[in-house]
Every structure is written in structure tokens, then in C-alpha cells.
Design a protein around this motif. Structure first.
Motif, PDB file in Angstrom:
ATOM      1  N   TYR A 144      86.426  26.735  60.519  1.00 33.72           N
ATOM      2  CA  TYR A 144      85.700  27.015  61.841  1.00 33.72           C
ATOM      3  C   TYR A 144      84.177  26.674  62.327  1.00 33.72           C
ATOM      4  CZ  TYR A 144      90.393  28.824  60.820  1.00 33.72           C
ATOM      5  OH  TYR A 144      92.069  28.807  60.832  1.00 33.72           O
ATOM      6  N   ILE A 202      90.643  33.652  66.956  1.00 34.64           N
ATOM      7  CA  ILE A 202      89.346  32.729  67.945  1.00 34.64           C
ATOM      8  C   ILE A 202      90.315  31.986  68.812  1.00 34.64           C
ATOM      9  CG2 ILE A 202      88.103  30.170  66.584  1.00 34.64           C
ATOM     10  CD1 ILE A 202      88.232  31.506  64.172  1.00 34.64           C
ATOM     11  N   LYS A 247      92.722  31.737  63.328  1.00 35.37           N
ATOM     12  CA  LYS A 247      93.177  31.433  63.982  1.00 35.37           C
ATOM     13  C   LYS A 247      93.930  31.547  65.105  1.00 35.37           C
ATOM     14  CE  LYS A 247      95.558  27.459  64.923  1.00 35.37           C
ATOM     15  NZ  LYS A 247      96.534  25.991  64.327  1.00 35.37           N
TER      16      LYS A 247
END
Length: 851
Positions: A192, A164, A161
Motif C-alpha cells: 500500500y 485504507i 484494506k
């Protein structure tokens, strides 16, 4: 901005180059290795961030299309445990790794001035769960037998996370030792949808993963589970010797949906816990495997442990040039097969001709035998006819005589013989008449045998003509292919030169040249304009040259004034010390250009010394400040006499050169500029052919070699490729504050002008007596005659101006000017604005009128 994940596709055959062993290259900057550290190279995100950026830059300059973040062994738990920071700070440190990679990419794009087709991509490195345990389980995947999939998912989620959110272009799931963790990571991509990833395994041999599963079965299963989100599947952190065996056969049943493969193995060295990395000398270079990997379907290739920027540069070279080499080999094979096929065709044609010839000979033999047969048949019929006629005559004689003697006895009777003779004469006469008639009738007819010979000869000649035509066509086709190949080789040569320059820049770590921008006039933009594409040694020379007199006269703090004697030029008349301002070469050029521009507007009728004096008086009221700038300008100009424009200014300032040289050069430049803009199609660009045509019209006396040199300089200045045909006039005639004559195109025009003037003056001097008559005295009439012979097109006004300059007399009548030695006249002509008007021999040049 970097291209997004949408640019990563699996349907094409593009090959992308990855970076190398980050820890190995990083050790070159920090001076120590990360081996044995529980955080491995991730520790340097906090301690050495600039070295992390420089490591990314090393791989980008070596030719990497994708660089990976320094997060392989980074985890929030690890940062909290070994760095003593909070979880929030650990989360931010992972995002900082992405920011450092972006900084490196932005710096690289500035260096290249955006002259790249695509911006390099940034992949977020996601290492296995076992790496953070620091117990060696990442090398055999043994932790997979004890950890549940849910635990793996929860552990990977925070750093994925963070990567990204920080803006990576894609994820790199790398060095995965087991099937369980690979399936968890692939499944997590569904959380995602905006990101893609590649999946790379760690293998213990040429068949199995580090945990023991079959590599090809696991790779196919993971790919089939989400082929739209995975860009490639492969291996890394293994020996390069087993890569080909792992990949062979994986796409045998997938011809229309092949799996894109990725590999970035180690250098081949082995790790010994006591000795460290060993067997470096036994390793085979990675680039030697690239061709085989590409044939197996590899679309992403790079290096892992113990690979450096130089290895990536070699891989890049193989990727760029390997295809051309193999294409050439295939082309050679095809040429050999075509040559063999052509030889077989020629042999077949020869055999066909020989068969036809034999058939003709057989036909001739048959015709000859049939003719003999007809002759014999006619002879037999004639004998039968004579025999029966003779028999009939004998019977008639027997009836007339009524005798009973045998017929054969009548042959002795003269009467019978007389009748037979008459009968034979009648038949002979008739036969002779028929023969004569046939001879007259067929007198113009070609005999059969001769006709057959001529027919065969005509057939042979026709075949020879056909063979020659076929050979001519083959030669023409070969010529076309050679021209096409030549053009391709020229383009490839240009690309090779560009690539060599790129490799030369990326060969070794370079100093931080951007710091030099603070000491160069014009700042960062001008520094990168000067240093772009140069090696470190050349950049050092440019820096020293740009600093100019300030660098060469560092030890001088003041200049000594020359005094106020009238023989001293007015602008240098000063007593006492003058402060050394240490002007750079650029500052000297700017002042000289400003003087020329001011003189063009206000003082063309004034001498250069007087105008320079007024120039400094108008700008500086205090005599000391005025002297500082005047002395520093002269000192800088003396150090820059290697520059043609500075040498011209210096010569004009001291009266050694004619000021008209500068104005004529500027007029030629402006005339060419106006003509080109007038005929440009959009007021900005013009084709190379139109440029060459206008240049020939503007300079009708220039040779084809000079025009070609001008075109070469234009292409070099604008960095045009061979296939490019458009010339941007705004860029070509860009005039900065240093003057129009600083650009390469203006310098080439000035160089050609000086060479043409030197040649012109040598011809005039030769007419006056040449080298052997250097001490000879020449008159005005002698010089007039020499100019008239060498340049018949010269007018009287120009000739008078040249003569007055040569004899240094601007006021007296020409007839009253005293003679001077030839050496003096030649030196004065060489220092003036002497330019040929037309060709020496009328008719040798023809002016073209361009409309």
C-alpha cells in the motif's frame, strides 16, 4: 478535508497529541464497559454508533491532533462469529468505523469554524492477531510460536484494506507483542504505497517485548527496514513508569537520523480479574512524564487503557506550555551566568586600575630619588670646582711671593682672603643671573609633581566615564530585552486565554446544543455564531435570552386589549383578546430595525407613534392581526429594555427621548464608515494606526482613553491577535437585519456618546445652580449663558434647538418662553440629542486635518 499522509513527516520536531483509552471514554456514554467482550469496544460500532462519534468528539475537544478508529479488536471473522452478520457486512462495519471518526472530525471543525491550523488526522487502529483469539495470548505473544507469517499476513489484509479504502490518513499498528508480527506488518506497507503507519509494541518490563525479545533491537530493525513509510516507533498499553527506561539510549548512535518515538501508555492502574481495575489512587498523572518523554525524542504522545479526555487535555497543556516553562528556566540560568561574568569583569577592571595606580606611585618614587641624586651630584661638582680654584689661587700667590710657607698658612693673609671673596662674589652673581633667567623662562611650566597628580586624576575620571558608559549600554540592552519579553508575554497571554477557553469547552461532555438551532431564528449558522466559545452555562443564558418574551411569558396565551379610548396610542386601540405570538428577542430587534429603516425613507417628519400606526396598517389589513403584532412588539420591547437600542426605541415611541438621538448616532456611524473606506488601501482593509488616526479626526473631543477603548472593542469584535495590524472594514461594519447598532463597535460608540452627553449636561446644570438649586426656576437667558460658558463653540441655531427642547416649546419666541424649575430642564436635556460642539476652554484641544 483532512490532511493526507504527506503531512506526517519525521524530519521536524513537531509534537502531536493522540487520543486516550477509547473503551474507557466510551463507557461514559454507553453506561457500561467492554471488559470481557470478545469484540471489546468494536461491538458498539453496530449497537451505539452515535456514542462512538461523541467519544471521538471528546478527545478532539480535549486537544487531540490524531484520533484512532474503533477497530482495535475488529475483524471480519469476529463480526461474523459474534454478531451473526455476513463477511461483506463485517467488511462494511470496519469501514463504518472510519466514517464515524470522519463525522466527529467534521462536527469538530464546524464547532471551531475552521479556526485551526491543521485538520485533525484519523489513524486506522490495527490491533494484534492475538486480540481476536480472546484467550489472553495478546498479552504474552505466545501465538507467535504457532502461527506462520503467511497466516498473519492473510488475516490482517482484509481489515487494513478496508481502513485504507475508507480513507484513513495513516495506520496505527499498536500493542504488537512480538517481533514476528511486527516484521509482517512493516513488510505489508509495501503493498500500500499511498499510506504511512506507526508501529507500537506491548512490553512486559523496561527492556523486553511481551514475547521476550529486546525492545530496542526489534524497534531499530523494524525502523531500518522501511524508514520512509514508518512515521514513528514506540510502545503503548504499558505502565508509564517504564517508558523512559525503554527509550533511553535508543538514539545514541543516530544523531543525524534519530528514530521518532511514540508512546501512549495506560494510566498506571492494575487489572485484577476478580476486582477489576485497582490502585487508581497510587497512579502518577500522565502529564507529569511528558517533559521527560519529549526530551528523549517522543513526537507522538497520548493515552491508552483507563485514560480519559481530561488526561488528554492535561497532556495537551504540558505540550503547549511546558516548552515555555523550560525555556524560561534556561533563560534564567543564562542570565545568572551573564551576571556573574559581568561581576568578574568589574572586579578585573578594579584590579587593573589598582595595578596602574601602584605603577604610578612607583614611578613617582623613582623620579623623586633621581632628583635627589642629581642635586647631590651637582653639589659635589660645585665643591670640587671651588676646591681646585682655591688651590690654583694659592699656587699663584705662592709664585708671586716666592715664599715657601705652606699653602694653608695663606688663609690668614687678608689679601688672599680678599681675592677669594671677590672670586666667590663673581660666581654668586653669575649664578643668581642664571637662576633669574631660568625662573623667568620656566614661570608658566607646571611642576612635575602637580602634573603627575593631574594626569592620575584624569586617568581615574576617564575610567569612571568608561564604566558609566558600559553600565548605560547594559541598561539599554536590558531595556530592549525587557520590551521583547513583554511583547512575547502579551502574545503568550493571548494564546493562554484562547487555550483556557478551549479547555473550558472541552473539560466535560457537553449537551447536544446543535438541537437548539431548530428553535432560533436564523437557523444553525446564527446559533453557532451566538454560542461559539461559550461555556454550557453561558450558552443556556444566550438561549433563554434569544427566546425572549416567549420564554418568560409562556403562561400567557392572550393579551387583554386596552380598548379604543383616545388616550390609548392608535396602534394599541383594540377591544377583546389578542393572541400571544411569543416573539423572540431577535424577531423584536428585526421589527424595530425595520421601523427605523422605513421611517428614515418615508416618515422622518412624522411622530414615532403615528409612523408605527401607519407601519402596521400598511402591512396588515385585518385589525386583529394588526393588533397581534403591535401588542406582541410592545410586550417584547418591555422585556428587552436591557438592550440599549430597544430602550432608545421605547423612549422615542412614548415621547420620553428625542428621536434625533438615533439619527445623530447613525450619522456618526456612517461618517466614520465613509472616511475609513475612503482611506482604505484596497477598499476593504485598513491598518490599526490609520484607523486610530481617522477616529481621532472624526471624534476630536474624545479622550485617548475613549479611542483606546474603541480600538479594544474593534480587536475583540474581529478577534484580532496582538501581532495583527489589519482591520477588515466589511466585517467591522457588517449590518444584519437586526440593525447596525447590534454590533459591539456600534454599541461602544453609543455608550461613549451617552457618557459624553451626561457629562456635558452636568456641567450646564452646575452653571445653573447644581444639585442645591434643583427647585430653582431658570429662564431662557440663564440657559443661554450656561451653554455659552460650558461650550463656547456652540452656534446660535444649535443653542436655540437645545433650549426649545429643554423648555418643550417649539413655536413661541424665545423671550416669551416661561421659566421652568431646574430639575425639569435638566431632565428634558438628558432625554434629548444634546452634544458638545467644542472644548470648554479654548486651546485645550487641537483639531487635526486628515488628508
Amino acid at each position: 478535508m483532512a490532511s493526507g499522509p504527506s503531512t506526517i513527516t519525521t524530519g521536524d520536531h513537531t509534537v502531536l497529541v493522540l487520543d486516550g483509552g477509547f473503551s474507557s471514554q466510551l463507557s461514559c456514554h454507553v453506561g457500561t464497559t467492554a471488559d470481557g467482550d470478545p469484540l471489546w469496544s468494536a461491538r458498539f460500532l453496530q449497537t451505539h454508533p452515535e456514542e462512538v462519534v461523541n467519544t471521538h468528539l471528546d478527545f478532539l475537544r480535549a486537544g487531540a491532533d490524531i484520533i484512532m478508529t474503533n477497530t482495535y479488536q475488529a475483524s471480519i471473522d469476529g463480526f461474523v462469529k459474534y454478531l451473526g452478520i455476513t463477511p461483506e457486512e463485517g467488511y462494511a462495519l470496519i469501514q463504518r468505523a472510519v466514517e464515524l471518526a470522519k463525522r466527529a472530525r467534521d462536527t469538530y471543525m464546524e464547532e471551531c469554524q475552521n479556526n485551526v491550523e491543521k485538520s485533525p488526522l484519523i489513524a486506522g487502529s490495527v490491533g494484534p492477531y492475538g486480540a481476536h483469539l480472546h484467550d489472553g495470548s495478546e498479552y504474552d505473544g505466545s501465538y507467535a510460536d504457532k502461527i506462520a507469517p503467511k497466516t498473519l499476513r492473510e488475516w490482517h489484509t482484509p481489515r487494513i484494506k478496508a481502513l485504507i479504502e475508507a480513507g484513513v490518513d495513516l495506520l496505527a499498528f499498536e500493542t504488537i507483542p512480538c517481533q514476528k508480527e511486527a516484521e509482517v506488518l512493516v513488510d505489508m506497507l509495501n503493498d500500500y504505497p499511498q499510506i504511512n503507519a506507526w508501529l507500537s509494541f506491548s512490553c512486559k518490563d523496561d527492556k523486553s517485548l511481551a514475547h521476550g525479545e529486546n525492545f530496542q533491537e526489534v524497534a531499530k530493525k523494524c525502523w531500518d527496514s522501511d524508514p520512509n513509510r514508518l512515521v514513528a516507533v514506540g510502545v503503548n498499553c504499558c505502565s508509564p513508569l517504564i517508558v523512559a527506561k525503554l527509550f533511553k539510549g535508543i538514539n545514541d548512535n543516530r544523531k543525524h537520523a534519530a528514530i521518532p518515538l511514540i508512546t501512549y501508555p495506560n494510566s498506571g492502574e492494575k487489572y485484577n480479574p476478580q476486582l477489576g481495575w485497582i490502585d487508581r489512587d497510587k497512579c502518577v498523572a500522565l502529564e507529569s512524564f511528558v517533559h521527560e518523554w519529549l526530551d528523549l525524542g517522543v513526537r507522538y504522545v497520548g493515552g491508552c487503557c483507563r485514560t480519559y479526555g481530561a488526561d488528554i487535555s492535561c497532556i495537551r497543556t504540558q505540550k503547549v506550555f511546558g516548552l515555555s516553562v523550560r525555556k524560561k528556566q534556561n533563560d534564567d540560568k543564562i542570565k545568572n551566568l551573564l551576571r556573574q561574568n559581568e561581576d568578574l569583569r568589574e572586579e578585573n577592571l578594579k584590579l587593573t586600575l589598582e595595578i596602574s595606580k601602584l605603577k604610578k606611585d612607583m614611578g613617582k618614587l623613582k623620579d623623586d630619588k633621581f632628583s635627589d641624586y642629581l642635586t647631590l651630584m651637582r653639589e659635589r661638582d660645585a665643591r670640587y670646582t671651588l676646591y681646585f680654584e682655591n688651590l690654583g689661587l694659592q699656587l699663584k700667590l705662592k709664585e708671586l711671593d716666592g715664599s715657601s710657607y705652606p699653602v694653608d698658612d695663606a688663609y690668614g693673609d687678608p689679601v688672599v682672603l680678599r681675592i677669594a671673596l671677590d672670586r666667590c662674589r663673581e660666581q654668586l652673581s653669575t649664578t643668581q643671573i642664571d637662576l633669574k633667567k631660568m625662573t623667568e623662562e620656566y614661570a608658566d611650566t607646571v611642576p612635575r609633581r602637580e602634573y603627575d597628580i593631574l594626569t592620575a586624576k584624569n586617568y581615574d575620571c576617564t575610567k569612571q566615564v568608561e564604566a558609566l558608559n558600559a553600565e548605560l549600554q547594559a541598561i539599554q540592552d536590558t531595556h530592549k530585552r525587557v520590551l521583547t519579553l513583554k511583547k512575547g508575554l502579551e502574545e503568550e497571554l493571548m494564546e493562554t486565554r484562547e487555550r483556557c477557553r478551549e479547555l473550558e469547552r472541552a473539560g466535560t461532555p457537553r449537551p447536544q446544543w446543535e438541537l437548539c438551532a431548530d428553535f432560533i431564528g436564523g437557523g444553525r449558522d446564527r446559533w453557532w455564531q451566538l454560542a461559539s466559545g461559550l461555556s454550557s452555562r453561558d450558552m443556556l443564558r444566550v438561549l433563554l435570552k434569544e427566546l425572549g418574551p416567549a420564554a418568560e411569558s409562556e403562561q400567557l396565551e392572550h393579551f387583554d386589549g386596552f380598548g379604543t379610548d383616545p388616550v390609548i396610542p392608535p396602534y394599541l386601540r383594540h377591544e377583546g383578546k389578542v393572541r400571544n405570538l411569543r416573539l423572540s428577542r431577535r424577531e423584536v430587534s428585526v421589527i424595530i430595525n425595520d421601523i427605523w429603516l422605513g421611517k428614515m425613507e418615508h416618515g422622518q417628519d412624522m411622530s414615532m407613534q403615528d409612523y408605527v400606526t401607519n407601519y402596521f396598517e400598511d402591512r396588515y389589513q385585518q385589525p386583529s392581526v394588526r393588533a397581534e403584532w403591535a401588542y406582541n412588539l410592545c410586550a417584547g420591547a418591555e422585556q428587552m429594555l436591557d438592550e440599549p437600542q430597544v430602550k432608545l426605541f421605547w423612549g422615542v415611541l412614548h415621547g420620553h427621548l428625542s428621536e434625533r438621538i438615533y439619527w445623530s448616532h447613525r450619522a456618526q456611524w456612517q461618517n466614520l464608515k465613509d472616511l475609513l473606506y475612503k482611506h482604505s488601501k484596497d477598499g476593504e482593509t485598513i491598518t490599526a494606526e490609520e484607523f486610530e488616526k481617522i477616529a481621532k479626526v472624526t471624534f476630536p473631543l474624545k479622550s485617548e482613553v475613549d479611542i483606546k477603548n474603541l480600538m479594544d472593542v474593534v480587536r475583540k469584535q474581529l478577534k484580532l491577535k496582538i501581532a495583527s495590524n489589519e482591520i477588515n472594514l466589511d466585517k467591522l461594519f457588517l449590518e444584519n437585519e437586526e440593525g447596525f447598532d447590534r454590533v459591539e463597535f456600534a454599541r461602544e460608540l453609543y455608550r461613549q456618546r451617552q457618557l459624553a452627553q451626561d457629562k456635558y449636561i452636568r456641567e450646564v446644570v452646575n452653571e445653573l445652580g447644581g444639585k442645591h438649586g434643583a427647585n430653582k426656576t431658570v429662564t431662557v437667558e440663564n440657559v443661554k449663558r450656561a451653554f455659552a460658558i460650558v461650550d463656547p463653540a456652540i452656534d446660535h441655531i444649535r443653542m436655540e434647538r437645545y433650549i426649545r427642547w429643554a423648555f418643550s416649546d417649539q413655536t413661541s419666541e424665545l423671550k416669551s418662553i416661561c421659566p421652568l424649575p431646574l430639575r425639569t430642564v435638566a431632565a428634558r436635556l438628558a432625554a434629548g440629542d444634546i452634544e458638545r460642539v467644542g472644548p470648554r476652554y479654548r486651546g485645550t484641544h487641537r483639531r487635526n486635518i486628515y488628508k
